[in-house]
Write a protein that holds these residues in place. Structure first.
Motif, mmCIF file in Angstrom:
data_model
loop_
_atom_site.group_PDB
_atom_site.id
_atom_site.type_symbol
_atom_site.label_atom_id
_atom_site.label_comp_id
_atom_site.label_asym_id
_atom_site.label_seq_id
_atom_site.Cartn_x
_atom_site.Cartn_y
_atom_site.Cartn_z
ATOM 1 N N ARG A 208 -12.892 1.141 -2.464
ATOM 2 C CA ARG A 208 -13.528 0.000 -2.285
ATOM 3 C C ARG A 208 -13.279 -1.204 -3.582
ATOM 4 O O ARG A 208 -12.802 -2.050 -3.332
ATOM 5 C CB ARG A 208 -14.758 -0.204 -1.764
ATOM 6 C CG ARG A 208 -14.805 0.026 -0.194
ATOM 7 C CD ARG A 208 -16.001 0.467 0.439
ATOM 8 N NE ARG A 208 -15.658 0.815 2.058
ATOM 9 C CZ ARG A 208 -15.971 0.040 2.949
ATOM 10 N NH1 ARG A 208 -16.365 -1.284 2.663
ATOM 11 N NH2 ARG A 208 -15.663 0.265 4.035
ATOM 12 N N PRO A 209 -13.803 -0.540 -4.730
ATOM 13 C CA PRO A 209 -13.877 -1.250 -5.892
ATOM 14 C C PRO A 209 -12.512 -1.689 -6.156
ATOM 15 O O PRO A 209 -12.192 -2.724 -6.696
ATOM 16 C CB PRO A 209 -14.691 -0.384 -7.087
ATOM 17 C CG PRO A 209 -15.267 0.417 -6.168
ATOM 18 C CD PRO A 209 -14.650 0.865 -4.950
ATOM 19 N N ARG A 210 -11.688 -0.579 -6.153
ATOM 20 C CA ARG A 210 -10.227 -1.276 -6.488
ATOM 21 C C ARG A 210 -9.681 -2.369 -5.701
ATOM 22 O O ARG A 210 -9.158 -3.186 -6.151
ATOM 23 C CB ARG A 210 -9.164 0.182 -6.127
ATOM 24 C CG ARG A 210 -9.440 1.359 -7.201
ATOM 25 C CD ARG A 210 -8.203 1.712 -7.365
ATOM 26 N NE ARG A 210 -7.908 2.788 -6.217
ATOM 27 C CZ ARG A 210 -8.343 4.119 -6.224
ATOM 28 N NH1 ARG A 210 -9.091 4.710 -6.929
ATOM 29 N NH2 ARG A 210 -8.148 4.552 -4.923
ATOM 30 N N ARG B 201 -11.269 -4.448 -4.049
ATOM 31 C CA ARG B 201 -11.980 -5.499 -4.104
ATOM 32 C C ARG B 201 -11.534 -6.323 -5.359
ATOM 33 O O ARG B 201 -11.438 -7.628 -5.239
ATOM 34 C CB ARG B 201 -13.549 -5.503 -4.545
ATOM 35 C CG ARG B 201 -14.242 -4.807 -3.423
ATOM 36 C CD ARG B 201 -15.437 -4.095 -3.840
ATOM 37 N NE ARG B 201 -16.609 -5.049 -4.306
ATOM 38 C CZ ARG B 201 -17.881 -5.200 -3.622
ATOM 39 N NH1 ARG B 201 -18.030 -4.882 -2.491
ATOM 40 N NH2 ARG B 201 -18.688 -6.003 -4.223
ATOM 41 N N ARG B 202 -11.027 -5.521 -6.369
ATOM 42 C CA ARG B 202 -10.543 -6.288 -7.718
ATOM 43 C C ARG B 202 -9.303 -6.818 -7.344
ATOM 44 O O ARG B 202 -9.000 -7.969 -7.870
ATOM 45 C CB ARG B 202 -10.345 -5.160 -8.597
ATOM 46 C CG ARG B 202 -11.672 -4.736 -9.393
ATOM 47 C CD ARG B 202 -11.301 -4.238 -10.801
ATOM 48 N NE ARG B 202 -10.934 -2.803 -10.565
ATOM 49 C CZ ARG B 202 -11.779 -1.835 -10.588
ATOM 50 N NH1 ARG B 202 -13.158 -2.073 -10.654
ATOM 51 N NH2 ARG B 202 -11.441 -0.494 -10.262
ATOM 52 N N VAL B 203 -8.464 -6.239 -6.440
ATOM 53 C CA VAL B 203 -7.156 -6.967 -5.988
ATOM 54 C C VAL B 203 -7.388 -8.273 -5.248
ATOM 55 O O VAL B 203 -6.768 -9.195 -5.718
ATOM 56 C CB VAL B 203 -6.407 -6.022 -4.955
ATOM 57 C CG1 VAL B 203 -5.169 -6.587 -4.362
ATOM 58 C CG2 VAL B 203 -6.048 -4.739 -5.759
ATOM 59 N N TRP B 204 -8.524 -8.235 -4.224
ATOM 60 C CA TRP B 204 -8.788 -9.595 -3.548
ATOM 61 C C TRP B 204 -9.214 -10.512 -4.746
ATOM 62 O O TRP B 204 -8.945 -11.750 -4.620
ATOM 63 C CB TRP B 204 -9.797 -9.420 -2.600
ATOM 64 C CG TRP B 204 -9.308 -8.672 -1.438
ATOM 65 C CD1 TRP B 204 -9.578 -7.331 -1.160
ATOM 66 C CD2 TRP B 204 -8.326 -8.906 -0.439
ATOM 67 N NE1 TRP B 204 -8.817 -7.154 0.190
ATOM 68 C CE2 TRP B 204 -8.163 -8.099 0.495
ATOM 69 C CE3 TRP B 204 -7.314 -10.294 -0.317
ATOM 70 C CZ2 TRP B 204 -6.939 -8.224 1.496
ATOM 71 C CZ3 TRP B 204 -6.640 -10.613 0.585
ATOM 72 C CH2 TRP B 204 -6.350 -9.406 1.509
ATOM 73 N N ALA B 205 -10.069 -10.230 -5.547
ATOM 74 C CA ALA B 205 -10.922 -11.071 -6.423
ATOM 75 C C ALA B 205 -9.762 -11.688 -7.311
ATOM 76 O O ALA B 205 -9.674 -12.890 -7.609
ATOM 77 C CB ALA B 205 -11.997 -10.575 -7.181
ATOM 78 N N ALA B 206 -8.601 -10.811 -7.716
ATOM 79 C CA ALA B 206 -7.647 -11.345 -8.527
ATOM 80 C C ALA B 206 -6.699 -12.326 -7.854
ATOM 81 O O ALA B 206 -6.359 -13.364 -8.472
ATOM 82 C CB ALA B 206 -6.635 -10.151 -8.905
ATOM 83 N N THR B 207 -6.562 -12.175 -6.533
ATOM 84 C CA THR B 207 -5.526 -12.937 -5.796
ATOM 85 C C THR B 207 -6.340 -14.373 -5.698
ATOM 86 O O THR B 207 -5.909 -15.245 -5.717
ATOM 87 C CB THR B 207 -5.471 -12.447 -4.229
ATOM 88 O OG1 THR B 207 -5.153 -10.967 -4.144
ATOM 89 C CG2 THR B 207 -4.640 -13.230 -3.230
ATOM 90 N N SER C 17 -12.883 -4.179 2.348
ATOM 91 C CA SER C 17 -12.914 -4.061 0.859
ATOM 92 C C SER C 17 -14.771 -4.487 0.529
ATOM 93 O O SER C 17 -15.303 -4.040 -0.216
ATOM 94 C CB SER C 17 -12.083 -4.890 0.003
ATOM 95 O OG SER C 17 -10.791 -4.701 0.547
#
Ligand code: FAD
Length: 487
Positions: free
Chosen positions: A20-22, A24-30, A90
Motif C-alpha cells: 500500500r505505501p508504494r 500511495r506514493r504513486v497516486w500522490a506523485a500523480t 491504496s
C-alpha cells in the motif's frame, strides 16, 4: 484438484501492508504531477505578464491560477467521491472520504478565488473599481461565462447540502447525496467554460493538461458506471440469521445469494475491514451504510475455503437505518459492497498489540482475534474495551475461550458500574473487569507502552484515550492507528 499452500495470515497481511505505501506514493506523485503541470502551464502561457505586471494582469492571472489548481482538485474529488476502486486499494475508503471532505472545502475556496479575482480584473478593464454583477449575472449573450457562474453556484449549493447532511447531520442522506451526483455534469461543464472563455486554454501545455484531465474523468466515470450497471444489481447477499448480542446490538450473518456475490472481492477480506450495506428493496434503507466485517477473515486462505465462510456484521442501533436493520427478517436481500479499509493491515509489524475499543468499536478487533484464532497465529494482545454497563458487553463467552487459546488479556472498563459489581464479577483466565473509564490509570496498569496501538470508538472517547496513552506512556497520537466509525 491440487492446491498450493496459501501464505500465512501474518505473511499475507504484511505483504498487503507493504504494497500500500508504494501504491500511495504513486497516486500522490500523480496528483503532484498534475498540479505541477497546471502551475507550469500557468507560468509558460503568460511570460509577458511577469516582465511588466499591472494590477489588471496580476488579478486576472491570480484568478486563473485559482482555476487551474481548482480544476485539478475537482478531478481528485471526483475520483475520491466515486469510490474509485484503484484508489481504494491504496488508501482505503474511509481515508478517501475524509480527504474528499477536506479537499472539497479547499476546492470551493479556490473557485471562489477564481471568480473574485477574474471579476476584479474584468471590472478594471471596463474602467470600474469592482462590478459585483460579474459574480452573479446570468446572460445568454455571454453564455460560456454564464455557464461558469451556474457551475460555481451549483457546486456551492451541493457542497452546502453535503455539509448540512453529512457533517451537521441535519439532512437525510438521500437529500444531499442525490444532488451530489450533479458533480459528474459540473466537471465537464466547468471544463467547457474554461475552454470557451479562458484566453489561454488553447495554448500548450495547458491544452494537453485539459485533455488529460478529461480522459481521467472519463475513466473514473466508466469505472463507476461499470460497477453500478454490471456489479451492483448482482452483488446480492441474503440475511441468513440475526442474533441478539446485547441491548440494541445484533449480529447479522449473511451468505451470498448470487454467484457474482460468491465470487466477489469480499471473499478475500482482511481482519478489520468493512463493507457497505444497503437494503435496496425496502423504502428508506437503500442508503449505503458502512459496517465492519466482524467475523474471522479468510484473508489469504484458498478461495474455496473463503467462500464457505459467511460474512457477519455486529450492528448497534444508532439512528434510522440501524433501528430498521435490527428488525429485518431472515431471508431479506442485501446489497453488500466491499471489502474496504486497511485499519489493521500492519498489526504484524509489531511484537505486541494494544487494542482499545469504545462500545461497538470493538468489531474490528473481534474480527482480528477471530482471524488469529482461526489461522493459529497470534501476537501478545491486550484488549481494553470501554462500555457504559455490563448489559452493553457481548461475546463474553467467546472472549474467555479466546483468552485460553491466545496470549490475550481482555479488560472491560465499565463507566457506569460500581466497584461492588466488579468485585462480584467472576474471575476468569485473562478476562478482567473494572469500574470507571478507560483512563490514564487503566492504560498505565495494563499496557507497557511497547505495544502497537489501535483504537476504535466514538470521537470524544477517542480523544480521551489518546490523551491517556500520551500521559501514561508518552505515546504520541500519531503513533495510534485509528478507525473512525462516524464520518
Ligand atoms: C468504517 C466504519 C465501520 C463501522 N462499523 C460499524 C460496526 O461494525 N457496527 C456498528 O454498529 N456501526 C458501525 N459503524 C457505524 C455505522 O455505520 C453507523 O452507526 C450507521 O451508519 C448509522 O446510521 P443510522 O441511520 O442508523 O444512524 P444516523 O442517526 O443516521 O447516524 C448516526 C451516526 O452515524 C454516522 N453515519 C450515518 N450514516 C452514515 C453513512 N452512510 N456512512 C458513514 N457514517 C454514517 C454519522 O456520523 C451519524 O452521526 C461503522 C462506521 C464506519 C465508518
Amino acid at each position: 484438484m491440487k492446491q498450493t499452500a496459501a501464505p500465512s495470515l501474518a505473511a499475507a497481511m504484511l505483504e498487503e501492508a507493504r504494497r500500500r505505501p508504494r501504491a500511495r506514493r504513486v497516486w500522490a506523485a500523480t496528483g503532484i504531477l498534475l498540479l505541477v503541470w497546471a502551475n507550469l502551464g500557468w507560468v509558460l502561457t503568460r511570460p509577458e505578464h511577469f516582465v511588466a505586471p499591472t494590477l489588471i494582469t496580476v488579478t486576472g492571472d491570480l484568478g486563473n491560477w485559482f482555476a487551474f489548481n481548482g480544476i485539478v482538485f475537482f478531478l481528485a474529488l471526483c475520483w475520491l467521491g466515486s469510490r474509485n476502486p484503484w484508489l481504494e486499494r491504496s488508501f482505503g475508503l474511509d481515508e478517501m472520504l475524509l480527504f474528499h471532505r477536506r479537499l472539497a472545502m479547499v476546492t470551493v475556496v479556490f473557485f471562489a478565488g477564481h471568480a473574485v479575482f477574474r471579476s476584479w480584473s474584468i471590472s478594471m478593464q471596463m474602467g470600474m473599481v469592482y462590478d459585483l454583477s460579474l459574480l452573479y449575472r446570468l446572460r445568454l449573450s455571454e453564455w460560456p461565462l454564464t455557464l461558469g457562474r451556474v457551475v460555481y453556484f451549483a457546486m456551492l449549493g451541493c457542497a452546502v447540502l453535503a455539509y448540512v447532511g453529512q457533517a451537521m447531520q441535519k439532512l437525510a442522506f438521500r437529500h444531499w447525496k442525490r444532488p451530489h451526483l450533479l458533480y459528474y455534469v459540473l466537471f465537464p461543464a466547468g471544463m467547457l467554460h474554461a475552454m470557451l472563455w479562458g484566453n489561454d486554454m488553447g495554448k500548450h501545455p495547458l491544452v494537453d493538461l485539459w485533455w488529460t484531465l478529461m480522459v481521467l474523468f472519463a475513466v473514473d466515470c466508466a469505472l463507476r458506471l461499470q460497477y453500478v450497471r454490471r456489479q451492483r444489481p448482482i452483488l446480492r447477499w441474503r440475511l441468513d440469521a440475526m442474533y441478539r448480542e446485547a441491548d440494541h446490538t445484533v449480529t447479522a450473518v449473511l451468505t451470498p445469494a448470487t454467484s457474482a456475490a460468491r465470487k466477489s472481492a469480499l471473499i478475500r477480506r482482511w481482519p478489520g475491514q468493512f463493507a457497505v450495506l444497503r437494503v435496496p428493496d425496502l423504502a428508506g434503507m437503500n442508503e449505503p451504510h458502512p459496517f465492519t466485517l466482524s467475523g474471522a477473515a479468510p484473508g489469504a486462505a484458498h478461495a474455496a475455503a473463503a467462500r464457505a465462510l459467511p460474512i457477519q456484521c455486529t450492528i448497534k442501533e444508532a439512528g434510522d437505518f440501524t433501528r430498521s436493520f435490527l428488525r429485518l427478517a431472515p431471508g431479506t436481500s442485501l446489497l453488500v459492497e466491499g471489502p474496504y479499509g486497511k485499519f489493521l493491515h500492519d498489526v504484524w509489524s509489531h511484537r505486541a498489540l494494544a487494542l482499545l475499543a469504545g462500545g461497538v468499536g470493538v468489531t474490528p478487533f473481534l474480527s482480528l482475534l477471530r482471524s488469529m484464532d482461526a489461522a493459529g497465529q497470534h501476537l501478545p494482545t491486550v484488549l481494553l474495551w470501554s462500555n457504559k454497563s455490563r448489559t452493553d458487553v457481548f461475546a463474553v463467552g467467546e472472549l474467555v475461550a479466546l483468552c485460553r487459546r491466545l496470549p490475550l488479556t481482555v479488560v472491560h472498563c465499565l463507566s457506569r458500574e460500581t466497584e461492588d459489581f466488579v468485585a462480584q464479577s467472576p474471575a476468569q483466565q485473562g478476562m478482567h473487569w473494572q469500574s470507571g473509564r478507560l483512563d490514564t490509570a487503566a492504560v498505565t496498569r495494563w499496557l507497557t507502552g511497547e505495544e502497537g496501538c489501535y483504537a476504535c470508538g466514538p470521537e470524544p472517547w477517542l480523544a480521551g484515550v489518546l490523551r491517556s496513552l500520551q500521559q501514561a506512556h508518552g505515546i504520541h497520537p500519531r503513533q495510534v492507528r485509528r478507525e473512525h466509525f462516524f464520518w
